[in-house]
Scaffold this motif. Structure first.
Motif, mmCIF file in Angstrom:
data_model
loop_
_atom_site.group_PDB
_atom_site.id
_atom_site.type_symbol
_atom_site.label_atom_id
_atom_site.label_comp_id
_atom_site.label_asym_id
_atom_site.label_seq_id
_atom_site.Cartn_x
_atom_site.Cartn_y
_atom_site.Cartn_z
ATOM 1 N N SER A 1 0.870 -1.168 0.000
ATOM 2 C CA SER A 1 0.000 0.000 0.000
ATOM 3 C C SER A 1 0.909 1.220 0.000
ATOM 4 C CB SER A 1 -0.890 -0.006 1.246
ATOM 5 O OG SER A 1 -1.645 1.184 1.301
ATOM 6 N N ILE A 2 0.688 2.139 -0.932
ATOM 7 C CA ILE A 2 1.544 3.312 -1.040
ATOM 8 C C ILE A 2 0.666 4.543 -1.256
ATOM 9 C CG2 ILE A 2 1.857 2.943 -3.507
ATOM 10 C CD1 ILE A 2 4.654 4.127 -3.251
ATOM 11 N N ARG A 3 1.054 5.630 -0.651
ATOM 12 C CA ARG A 3 0.312 6.884 -0.822
ATOM 13 C C ARG A 3 1.074 7.765 -1.793
ATOM 14 N NH1 ARG A 3 -3.707 7.587 2.794
ATOM 15 N NH2 ARG A 3 -3.725 6.235 4.599
ATOM 16 N N LEU A 4 0.393 8.124 -2.892
ATOM 17 C CA LEU A 4 0.974 8.999 -3.902
ATOM 18 C C LEU A 4 0.090 10.220 -4.066
ATOM 19 C CD1 LEU A 4 1.862 6.300 -6.583
ATOM 20 C CD2 LEU A 4 3.423 7.372 -4.960
ATOM 21 N N ASP A 5 0.688 11.318 -4.509
ATOM 22 C CA ASP A 5 -0.098 12.525 -4.747
ATOM 23 C C ASP A 5 -1.159 12.247 -5.806
ATOM 24 O OD1 ASP A 5 1.508 13.881 -2.957
ATOM 25 O OD2 ASP A 5 2.836 14.671 -4.515
ATOM 26 N N GLU A 6 -2.320 12.867 -5.630
ATOM 27 C CA GLU A 6 -3.455 12.620 -6.510
ATOM 28 C C GLU A 6 -3.130 12.926 -7.971
ATOM 29 O OE1 GLU A 6 -8.160 13.835 -6.850
ATOM 30 O OE2 GLU A 6 -7.056 14.307 -5.005
ATOM 31 N N ASP A 7 -2.383 14.019 -8.221
ATOM 32 C CA ASP A 7 -2.071 14.374 -9.602
ATOM 33 C C ASP A 7 -1.163 13.345 -10.267
ATOM 34 O OD1 ASP A 7 -0.015 15.323 -7.858
ATOM 35 O OD2 ASP A 7 0.737 16.631 -9.452
ATOM 36 N N ILE B 1 -1.233 10.021 -9.601
ATOM 37 C CA ILE B 1 -2.127 8.912 -9.941
ATOM 38 C C ILE B 1 -2.986 9.280 -11.152
ATOM 39 C CG2 ILE B 1 -4.066 7.493 -9.134
ATOM 40 C CD1 ILE B 1 -1.431 6.787 -7.822
ATOM 41 N N ASP B 2 -3.549 10.485 -11.155
ATOM 42 C CA ASP B 2 -4.393 10.930 -12.277
ATOM 43 C C ASP B 2 -3.619 10.878 -13.591
ATOM 44 O OD1 ASP B 2 -6.475 11.346 -10.529
ATOM 45 O OD2 ASP B 2 -6.204 13.532 -10.441
ATOM 46 N N PHE B 3 -2.379 11.377 -13.570
ATOM 47 C CA PHE B 3 -1.565 11.385 -14.785
ATOM 48 C C PHE B 3 -1.398 9.983 -15.344
ATOM 49 C CE2 PHE B 3 2.507 10.762 -16.853
ATOM 50 C CZ PHE B 3 2.446 11.708 -17.869
ATOM 51 N N PHE B 4 -0.982 9.050 -14.495
ATOM 52 C CA PHE B 4 -0.740 7.689 -14.968
ATOM 53 C C PHE B 4 -2.032 6.981 -15.353
ATOM 54 C CE2 PHE B 4 3.421 8.406 -13.140
ATOM 55 C CZ PHE B 4 4.245 7.769 -14.044
ATOM 56 N N GLN B 5 -3.122 7.211 -14.620
ATOM 57 C CA GLN B 5 -4.394 6.572 -14.967
ATOM 58 C C GLN B 5 -4.910 7.064 -16.314
ATOM 59 O OE1 GLN B 5 -6.820 7.237 -11.450
ATOM 60 N NE2 GLN B 5 -6.468 5.147 -10.764
ATOM 61 N N GLN B 6 -4.645 8.328 -16.645
ATOM 62 C CA GLN B 6 -5.088 8.875 -17.929
ATOM 63 C C GLN B 6 -4.375 8.220 -19.109
ATOM 64 O OE1 GLN B 6 -4.572 13.112 -17.636
ATOM 65 N NE2 GLN B 6 -6.203 13.337 -16.124
ATOM 66 N N GLN C 1 -0.166 1.062 -13.489
ATOM 67 C CA GLN C 1 0.693 0.650 -12.373
ATOM 68 C C GLN C 1 2.021 0.113 -12.894
ATOM 69 O OE1 GLN C 1 -2.009 -2.044 -10.396
ATOM 70 N NE2 GLN C 1 -2.522 -0.505 -8.859
ATOM 71 N N THR C 2 1.974 -0.589 -14.004
ATOM 72 C CA THR C 2 3.195 -1.091 -14.630
ATOM 73 C C THR C 2 4.070 0.073 -15.084
ATOM 74 O OG1 THR C 2 2.068 -3.098 -15.344
ATOM 75 C CG2 THR C 2 4.095 -2.518 -16.518
ATOM 76 N N ARG C 3 3.449 1.127 -15.617
ATOM 77 C CA ARG C 3 4.219 2.293 -16.045
ATOM 78 C C ARG C 3 4.830 3.021 -14.841
ATOM 79 N NH1 ARG C 3 0.343 1.877 -19.717
ATOM 80 N NH2 ARG C 3 -1.152 3.258 -18.729
#
Length: 110
Positions: free
Chosen positions: A72-78, A80-85, A91-93
């Motif tokens: 479990s890791i906490r990352l800044d929302e932006d 996560i948003d960048f990679f999810q987009q 997650q692999t990226r």
């Protein structure tokens, strides 16, 4: 990449097919006869390759996936948003970016 002509089988299924004497449906003689120019032309004509044409593949490194460890890791929302987009496999990226960082750190200290 277009999925319409992609067939996926497991190693076990492949070994079973070979044991039954089934051959590959790939026309390897045609593939082996392709020149570098033929391959370049096919890449330029293939819309799935358009984003990859100008990449310098000479610096590519083969990476054999290692066993993953769930955390479990906490990352800044932006972040996560960048990679999810960027779509499926984000997650692999993220893992690849972290791996590259480690590689550069080791190289600069080496």
């Amino acid at each position: 990449m277009s999925e319409e002509n992609i067939t996926r089988i497991t190693l076990h299924e492949l070994l079973e097919k070979r044991a039954r004497g089934e051959k590959s449906l790939t026309d390897w003689a045609r593939v082996n006869a392709l020149t570098d120019e033929d391959i370049e032309r096919a890449m330029h004509d293939d819309p799935d390759w358009q984003d990859f044409i100008d990449i310098d593949w000479s610096k590519a490194v083969m990476v054999i996936p290692q066993k993953k460890k769930a955390i479990s890791i906490r990352l800044d929302e932006d972040i996560i948003d960048f990679f999810q987009q960027t779509g499926k496999g984000y997650q692999t990226r993220i893992n690849a970016v972290l791996r590259h960082f480690i590689s550069e750190q080791k190289r600069s200290k080496g």
